[in-house]
Design an enzyme around this catalytic site. Structure first.
Site, mmCIF file in Angstrom:
data_model
loop_
_atom_site.group_PDB
_atom_site.id
_atom_site.type_symbol
_atom_site.label_atom_id
_atom_site.label_comp_id
_atom_site.label_asym_id
_atom_site.label_seq_id
_atom_site.Cartn_x
_atom_site.Cartn_y
_atom_site.Cartn_z
ATOM 1 N N ASP A 49 -9.822 -3.777 -5.379
ATOM 2 C CA ASP A 49 -9.215 -2.915 -4.369
ATOM 3 C C ASP A 49 -9.869 -1.532 -4.389
ATOM 4 O O ASP A 49 -9.922 -0.879 -5.429
ATOM 5 C CB ASP A 49 -7.717 -2.797 -4.643
ATOM 6 N N HIS A 76 -8.056 -4.974 -1.303
ATOM 7 C CA HIS A 76 -6.803 -4.451 -0.756
ATOM 8 C C HIS A 76 -6.102 -5.440 0.168
ATOM 9 O O HIS A 76 -4.884 -5.481 0.224
ATOM 10 C CB HIS A 76 -7.098 -3.151 0.003
ATOM 11 N N SER A 98 0.845 -1.190 0.000
ATOM 12 C CA SER A 98 0.000 0.000 0.000
ATOM 13 C C SER A 98 0.883 1.244 0.000
ATOM 14 O O SER A 98 1.639 1.457 -0.931
ATOM 15 C CB SER A 98 -0.953 -0.042 1.194
#
Length: 701
Positions: free
Chosen positions: A633, A668, A548
């Site tokens: 995501d 995610h 991320s």
């Protein structure tokens, strides 16, 4: 200790090559041309895009075919360490003991309770396995039992997009509702009447929570009542019920400012009003102490926060604040929990968490530190303020997480549970260290290390180095049973606690965001160099990983320090930062201007342009790279890593493979299910093990 086999000779397949379709992006700071902008598809339905992602997955499988045996071995090791019938420590709340447990061979938890004592019959609240049956993805959001103990409300996501649905169940009859709301945030809050339930509706495009609704359980056909609407799209929103049950809270938080709105939980009007009206730069949290007072955690005149007592109905009047725990430059007030006679405070000193217990009546305070060195103490607390015990968990890199109950009156400690590790695990076989490295501008960066006791730190060991450095989030010391598969193969695993996190207080965070963001990247690169120079690892065997915002970090070091790393693994990486931050329709963009800057302003555009990974890809030798993504995501859109990989390959001048793997039915957090997630760890570890064992690659020079 077992070693990974070297890669076998094979004919290398050609990677997918998406067609360049130049697209111009203009802003006040400049104009850019993006050849792969067309890979963006908000609906995830474009056949050309899906075909390209599937081709990338086939290429990944072909390029890692010789790692299949290693992946299977790693998965088997990791799974064998899990206790398949594990259960959480039971916690008491409103007359019941609540816990979650697993059954052998099943991926999801069963959530249950027992009335009064743990000897009473079990009542299953929700079986995650039943809810997930037939689904490729399943994630439980929140699970809330009504104050009268009869009704269960929960949220679940079955796509991975973090768009939750709301359900209700009558715990007496077992009757379950159809979905009562969709595209909502996970959190819920019951009013005292056990008929009214608060939830947060998300915007259909940005997925930003913007409206709080009250649903009447006893009138499901009636439209939910709009309770509150937030007009500033810089704020995240949450709802919660106070531990005492006296209040309901709407919590609004941006990067630098917060506001809590409160209503009596037993008042049907649900007239929410600010406890302290928002003012730029003021962050605060509250918890009610009694009918009159609250405890306030505030950063006003206190960058690392202080604790104050104030009247609930006049908390905005600073003249009524009474300081309970003063601000300190060397300690961050991380969190707190109010008990009837005690206050429990989690504070961070030199990057590590400890617990401070303070009696309301005055007298001697207690400081609880971990038994292991180094270690951290994480406050769990208790569901009820009247509890005689405060619960906490001690964690370190070498010892499985250990849960304790500390009796507030006597100070006695009771071991509740240590996370089991099946097999022949022995914590004494591992060593951890917490050291400081001085970086180029003189800052001292803490670094955590763990390794097998038989692995010498003499410059010969391979090392996996992790970093994050964003949002003020901390990479705290935590045991990982799957990490043992690297440690037992002679690896060192390290965590660089770089600026942008909050390990050393608010100043550590502020020094790694906005115009200071470059400190985050330079800290990681300097730590990498120092660990090699100090013989902690082999200089040519540093393997970097981050996800991320940590994937953004990986993108920058790939561009600017590529020769230092044998591999770089970037998971759901935020790499096309300029394009994303210029587009307010993308989830999270408007919430994060205070984190990254708003590139509609020329000065912010220049800062981001200087380091943005996608825009700074250059013709050079990149190391072997593994990039992962999730089609659904909502935090980092799948097209960012997809475009980045295509551009990296266009500019690759070495022979390191650059691989992309996209989870087509996840978001995610990757795959759902405790065993399914192990496949991802096995994939990642197999990649670095095989690259570490391979002959050094051509650097392209």
């Amino acid at each position: 200790m077992p070693k990974a086999p070297p890669s076998e000779n094979r004919q290398t397949p050609a990677p997918p090559r998406p067609e360049p379709r130049p697209h111009t992006i203009s802003a006040a700071g400049g104009t850019r041309t993006d050849p792969y902008y067309w890979l963006r598809d908000d609906d995830r339905a474009d056949p050309d895009v899906l075909a390209h992602l599937e081709a990338e997955n086939r290429y990944f499988e072909a390029m890692t075919a010789d790692q299949a045996t290693t992946r299977e071995q790693l998965y088997a090791e990791m799974r064998a360490r899990l206790r398949e019938d594990d259960a959480s420590p039971p916690a008491f709340d409103n007359g019941y003991w609540y816990y979650s447990r697993y059954e052998p061979g099943r991926d999801y938890a069963i959530h249950a309770r027992r009335a009064g004592t743990m000897y009473e019959p079990e009542a299953i609240l929700l079986d995650g396995n039943a809810r997930a049956e037939g689904l490729a993805y399943y994630q439980l959001g929140s699970l809330e039992v009504s104050p009268d103990n009869r009704w269960l409300a929960w949220t679940e996501d079955t796509v991975g997009r973090r768009q939750y649905q709301l359900y209700l169940r009558d715990l007496e009859t077992g009757e379950c509702s159809a979905p009562l709301a969709s595209n909502i945030q996970p959190d819920l809050a019951w009013a005292s009447d056990s008929r009214t339930l608060l939830y947060i509706q998300q915007d259909a495009t940005t997925l930003l929570g913007s409206q709080v609704f009250a649903l009447r359980r006893d009138a499901p056909e009636a439209p939910p009542r709009l309770i509150y609407e937030e007009e500033d799209d810089a704020f995240f929103m949450g709802v919660e019920r106070s531990r005492s049950g006296r209040y309901l809270f709407i919590v609004l938080q941006s990067t630098e400012t917060s506001e809590w709105r409160a209503a009596r939980a037993d008042n049907e009007a649900l007239a929410f009003a600010p406890v302290i009206p928002r003012s730029a730069g003021h962050e605060y949290d509250i918890e009610d102490i009694d009918d009159d007072d609250i405890l306030l955690r505030s950063n006003e005149n206190a960058p690392n926060f202080r604790l104050l007592r104030a009247p609930m109905t006049a908390a905005a009047d600073r003249n009524g604040w009474r300081e309970w725990l003063a601000h300190r430059e060397d300690a961050l007030v991380d969190s707190f929990e109010v008990f009837d006679d005690w206050l429990a405070v989690n504070e961070r000193v030199d990057g590590l968490l400890r617990l401070r217990l303070m009696p309301w009546a005055g007298g001697e305070e207690r400081i609880i530190r971990g038994d292991a060195t180094p270690s951290g103490i994480h406050l769990i607390g208790a569901a009820e303020p009247s509890s005689p015990n405060v619960r906490y968990v001690e964690s370190s890199l070498t010892t499985p997480q250990t849960v304790y109950d500390h009796e507030l009156g006597s100070g006695a400690r009771t071991l509740v549970k240590q996370q089991p590790v099946e097999g022949d695990f022995d914590a004494a076989h591992y060593r951890s260290d917490y050291r400081w490295i001085t970086v180029r501008d003189g800052a001292r960066v803490p670094v955590s290390l763990v390794h097998h006791r038989d692995t010498p730190l003499n410059g010969t060991a391979p090392m996996l180095l992790t970093g994050y450095g964003a949002y003020g989030l901390c990479l705290d010391l935590a045991f990982s049973s799957h990490r043992l598969s690297l440690l037992d193969r002679g690896w060192v695993v390290a965590i660089a606690h770089i600026r942008g996190g909050e390990e050393l207080g608010r100043g550590w965070y502020d020094a790694g965001r906005l115009q200071h963001k470059r400190n985050t990247f330079q800290d990681f690169m300097d730590v990498s160099d120092a660990l090699a120079a100090n013989g902690v690892c082999a200089a040519d065997q540093i393997h970097a990983t981050g996800g991320s915002a940590g994937g953004l970090l990986m993108g920058v070091i790939a561009n600017e320090h590529a020769a230092r790393y044998r591999t770089i693994s970037a998971h759901v990486p935020f790499v096309d930062i300029l394009t994303t931050m210029l587009d307010p329709s993308i989830p999270l963009t408007t919430n994060e201007y205070d984190e990254w800057g708003n590139p509609q302003r020329v000065e912010d555009y220049r800062v981001i342009e200087d380091y943005g990974p996608y825009d700074n890809v250059r013709a050079q030798a990149y190391p072997a790279m593994l990039v992962t993504s999730g089609l659904w995501d909502s935090q980092v859109q799948y097209w960012e890593p997809t475009k980045w990989v295509a551009k990296l390959r266009d500019h690759q001048r070495g022979d390191g493979p650059i691989l992309l793997h996209t989870e087509m039915e996840a978001g995610h957090g990757g795959r759902s299910g405790r065993f399914e997630q192990l496949h991802e760890y096995a994939r990642d570890y197999a990649f670095v093990l095989h690259q570490a064992a391979a002959a050094p690659r051509d650097d392209g020079q």
